[in-house]
Scaffold this motif. Structure first.
Motif, PDB file in Angstrom:
ATOM      1  N   LEU A 112       0.843  -1.195   0.000  1.00 11.37           N
ATOM      2  CA  LEU A 112       0.000   0.000   0.000  1.00 11.37           C
ATOM      3  C   LEU A 112       0.876   1.242   0.000  1.00 11.37           C
ATOM      4  N   PRO A 113       0.635   2.176  -0.914  1.00 11.49           N
ATOM      5  CA  PRO A 113       1.417   3.413  -0.917  1.00 11.49           C
ATOM      6  C   PRO A 113       1.125   4.231   0.327  1.00 11.49           C
ATOM      7  N   GLU A 114       2.102   5.066   0.722  1.00 11.46           N
ATOM      8  CA  GLU A 114       1.953   5.848   1.945  1.00 11.46           C
ATOM      9  C   GLU A 114       0.898   6.930   1.786  1.00 11.46           C
ATOM     10  N   SER A 115       0.774   7.477   0.573  1.00 10.27           N
ATOM     11  CA  SER A 115      -0.224   8.524   0.347  1.00 10.27           C
ATOM     12  C   SER A 115      -1.184   8.067  -0.741  1.00 10.27           C
ATOM     13  N   ALA A 116      -1.340   8.849  -1.786  1.00 10.49           N
ATOM     14  CA  ALA A 116      -2.276   8.494  -2.854  1.00 10.49           C
ATOM     15  C   ALA A 116      -1.749   7.328  -3.676  1.00 10.49           C
ATOM     16  N   PRO A 117      -2.624   6.465  -4.158  1.00 10.59           N
ATOM     17  CA  PRO A 117      -2.191   5.339  -4.988  1.00 10.59           C
ATOM     18  C   PRO A 117      -1.539   5.810  -6.287  1.00 10.59           C
ATOM     19  N   PHE A 118      -0.665   4.988  -6.837  1.00 13.37           N
ATOM     20  CA  PHE A 118      -0.049   5.278  -8.129  1.00 13.37           C
ATOM     21  C   PHE A 118      -1.124   5.294  -9.214  1.00 13.37           C
ATOM     22  N   ASN A 119      -0.846   5.987 -10.292  1.00 13.73           N
ATOM     23  CA  ASN A 119      -1.768   5.994 -11.431  1.00 13.73           C
ATOM     24  C   ASN A 119      -1.938   4.589 -12.007  1.00 13.73           C
ATOM     25  N   ARG A 120      -0.883   3.789 -11.870  1.00  9.18           N
ATOM     26  CA  ARG A 120      -0.932   2.439 -12.431  1.00  9.18           C
ATOM     27  C   ARG A 120      -1.428   1.410 -11.415  1.00  9.18           C
ATOM     28  N   ASP A 121      -1.992   1.879 -10.323  1.00 14.17           N
ATOM     29  CA  ASP A 121      -2.419   0.980  -9.260  1.00 14.17           C
ATOM     30  C   ASP A 121      -3.508   0.033  -9.746  1.00 14.17           C
ATOM     31  N   VAL A 122      -3.391  -1.232  -9.354  1.00 18.47           N
ATOM     32  CA  VAL A 122      -4.377  -2.230  -9.736  1.00 18.47           C
ATOM     33  C   VAL A 122      -5.620  -2.070  -8.860  1.00 18.47           C
ATOM     34  N   LYS A 123      -6.795  -2.321  -9.417  1.00 11.09           N
ATOM     35  CA  LYS A 123      -8.043  -2.225  -8.669  1.00 11.09           C
ATOM     36  C   LYS A 123      -8.238  -3.536  -7.900  1.00 11.09           C
ATOM     37  N   VAL A 124      -7.870  -3.502  -6.621  1.00 17.61           N
ATOM     38  CA  VAL A 124      -7.869  -4.712  -5.807  1.00 17.61           C
ATOM     39  C   VAL A 124      -9.276  -5.293  -5.688  1.00 17.61           C
ATOM     40  N   GLN A 125     -10.270  -4.430  -5.543  1.00 20.68           N
ATOM     41  CA  GLN A 125     -11.631  -4.929  -5.388  1.00 20.68           C
ATOM     42  C   GLN A 125     -12.083  -5.719  -6.610  1.00 20.68           C
ATOM     43  N   ALA A 126     -11.714  -5.245  -7.798  1.00 20.58           N
ATOM     44  CA  ALA A 126     -12.092  -5.950  -9.028  1.00 20.58           C
ATOM     45  C   ALA A 126     -11.479  -7.346  -9.061  1.00 20.58           C
ATOM     46  N   VAL A 127     -10.269  -7.480  -8.530  1.00 18.94           N
ATOM     47  CA  VAL A 127      -9.604  -8.779  -8.481  1.00 18.94           C
ATOM     48  C   VAL A 127     -10.251  -9.662  -7.424  1.00 18.94           C
ATOM     49  N   LEU A 128     -10.458  -9.111  -6.231  1.00 18.95           N
ATOM     50  CA  LEU A 128     -11.034  -9.886  -5.128  1.00 18.95           C
ATOM     51  C   LEU A 128     -12.409 -10.462  -5.474  1.00 18.95           C
ATOM     52  N   ASN A 129     -13.161  -9.738  -6.269  1.00 21.48           N
ATOM     53  CA  ASN A 129     -14.506 -10.193  -6.609  1.00 21.48           C
ATOM     54  C   ASN A 129     -14.507 -11.442  -7.484  1.00 21.48           C
ATOM     55  N   ARG A 130     -13.346 -11.789  -8.065  1.00 25.49           N
ATOM     56  CA  ARG A 130     -13.328 -12.891  -9.037  1.00 25.49           C
ATOM     57  C   ARG A 130     -12.257 -13.943  -8.775  1.00 25.49           C
ATOM     58  N   ILE A 131     -11.694 -13.949  -7.573  1.00 20.88           N
ATOM     59  CA  ILE A 131     -10.723 -14.978  -7.215  1.00 20.88           C
ATOM     60  C   ILE A 131     -11.165 -15.665  -5.930  1.00 20.88           C
ATOM     61  N   SER A 132     -10.500 -16.768  -5.592  1.00 26.84           N
ATOM     62  CA  SER A 132     -10.895 -17.519  -4.400  1.00 26.84           C
ATOM     63  C   SER A 132      -9.829 -17.505  -3.314  1.00 26.84           C
ATOM     64  N   CYS A 133      -8.708 -16.805  -3.538  1.00 27.91           N
ATOM     65  CA  CYS A 133      -7.670 -16.715  -2.516  1.00 27.91           C
ATOM     66  C   CYS A 133      -7.659 -15.312  -1.914  1.00 27.91           C
ATOM     67  N   PRO A 134      -7.104 -15.145  -0.703  1.00 28.49           N
ATOM     68  CA  PRO A 134      -7.092 -13.826  -0.067  1.00 28.49           C
ATOM     69  C   PRO A 134      -6.014 -12.908  -0.626  1.00 28.49           C
ATOM     70  N   VAL A 135      -6.198 -11.604  -0.382  1.00 25.26           N
ATOM     71  CA  VAL A 135      -5.222 -10.588  -0.772  1.00 25.26           C
ATOM     72  C   VAL A 135      -4.708  -9.913   0.495  1.00 25.26           C
ATOM     73  N   MET A 136      -3.384  -9.901   0.668  1.00 20.12           N
ATOM     74  CA  MET A 136      -2.775  -9.224   1.808  1.00 20.12           C
ATOM     75  C   MET A 136      -2.319  -7.835   1.381  1.00 20.12           C
ATOM     76  N   LEU A 137      -2.792  -6.816   2.091  1.00 18.83           N
ATOM     77  CA  LEU A 137      -2.420  -5.437   1.837  1.00 18.83           C
ATOM     78  C   LEU A 137      -1.404  -5.019   2.893  1.00 18.83           C
ATOM     79  N   VAL A 138      -0.206  -4.611   2.436  1.00 19.60           N
ATOM     80  CA  VAL A 138       0.918  -4.378   3.346  1.00 19.60           C
ATOM     81  C   VAL A 138       1.272  -2.898   3.402  1.00 19.60           C
ATOM     82  N   PRO A 139       1.181  -2.257   4.572  1.00 18.15           N
ATOM     83  CA  PRO A 139       1.589  -0.857   4.693  1.00 18.15           C
ATOM     84  C   PRO A 139       3.073  -0.686   4.404  1.00 18.15           C
ATOM     85  N   LEU A 140       3.428   0.465   3.885  1.00 18.83           N
ATOM     86  CA  LEU A 140       4.815   0.721   3.483  1.00 18.83           C
ATOM     87  C   LEU A 140       5.793   0.545   4.628  1.00 18.83           C
TER      88      LEU A 140
END
Length: 272
Positions: A112-140
């Protein structure tokens, strides 16, 4: 063999997440896939490589591995993860989803970026809605291991598959695993004796992890409850289920995603 996929956006947070992913992979005996979501000048490199020497046969070092090779070493007898780099810089979410599902990825890790996400940031929610494994979000700024994992859920709707997944991670680190009950909105608090019986008979015995514990939290405010978990209970990972109960209470105000990001420790989000 388990596979952990790390989303590499070229940022410092991606590098930090890769360090954590490598540590997890060592402990659980997994391999790593570094999914690069931005184009680079080097030709696409997508073959498996052993980290001995940290350099591929052609001299190319995957982005998140550059600069600090000592962080990717292993001790004698430890598992040495194999590393594969995958380029998904176009149609990113679709490529990630297809790869994750086809290869039965065990966990996705994203910094996870410290401030605003990068322009190239992936849409995590779109991925989570269509996979069966968890996503770990890690603070900088997170650079630790795991000693206490906390799964927040209403005990009456606790998911055994989530606890089993967490138990395998906790066991690899010899960590405690805590099921923290927080009553779902609109439901009454659960009585303590009933909660302990339900936990013992219907959950603990079916998970079979001796370091699994239970806490009956009366706090309704998720932010305050998480603060207590981190600072009083010393949690170093928080697990929630996407779109369920407490997950969306952790989202950033004004964000276009329901994925929680306002926590100073890694958050493991399980698909709905």
């Amino acid at each position: 063999m388990k596979t952990i996929l790390v989303i590499d956006d070229g940022s410092a947070s991606a590098t930090n997440a890769t360090h954590l992913a490598f540590n997890i992979a060592k402990h659980i005996g997994a391999n790593l896939v570094l999914a690069r979501i931005y184009p680079v000048k080097q030709p696409s490199f997508s073959k498996a490589l052993q980290l001995a020497g940290h350099v591929a046969a052609d001299g190319y070092i995957p982005g998140p591995l550059r600069g600090q090779p000592a962080n990717f070493s292993v001790k004698e007898g430890e598992h040495m993860p194999l590393i594969e780099e995958l380029e998904v810089s176009s149609d990113t979410e679709a490529q990630l989803i297809a790869y994750i599902n086809k290869n039965c990825v065990w966990m996705v890790i994203k910094g996870l970026p410290e401030s605003a996400p990068f322009n190239r940031d992936v849409k995590v929610q779109a991925v989570l809605n269509r996979i069966s494994c968890p996503v770990m979000l890690v603070p900088l700024k997170f650079d630790g291991g795991f000693e206490r994992l906390v799964y927040t859920a209403d005990l009456r709707y606790c998911r055994l598959n989530v606890l089993k997944h967490l138990a395998s991670l906790a066991q690899a680190f010899q960590a405690d695993l805590l099921l923290a009950h927080i009553s779902a909105k609109g439901l009454p608090h659960i009585e303590q004796n009933y909660a302990l019986t339900l936990f013992s008979d219907e959950i603990s015995k079916k998970i079979g992890y001796e370091r699994l514990f239970f806490s009956n939290t009366k706090e309704r405010d998720m932010s305050r409850a998480v603060d207590v978990m981190i600072h009083n209970m010393h949690a170093d990972l928080l697990a929630v289920v996407h779109h369920r109960f407490h997950c969306e209470q952790l989202r950033t105000e004004g964000s276009d995603t329901s994925v929680p990001v306002q926590v100073g420790i890694p958050v493991l989000v399980f698909p709905y």
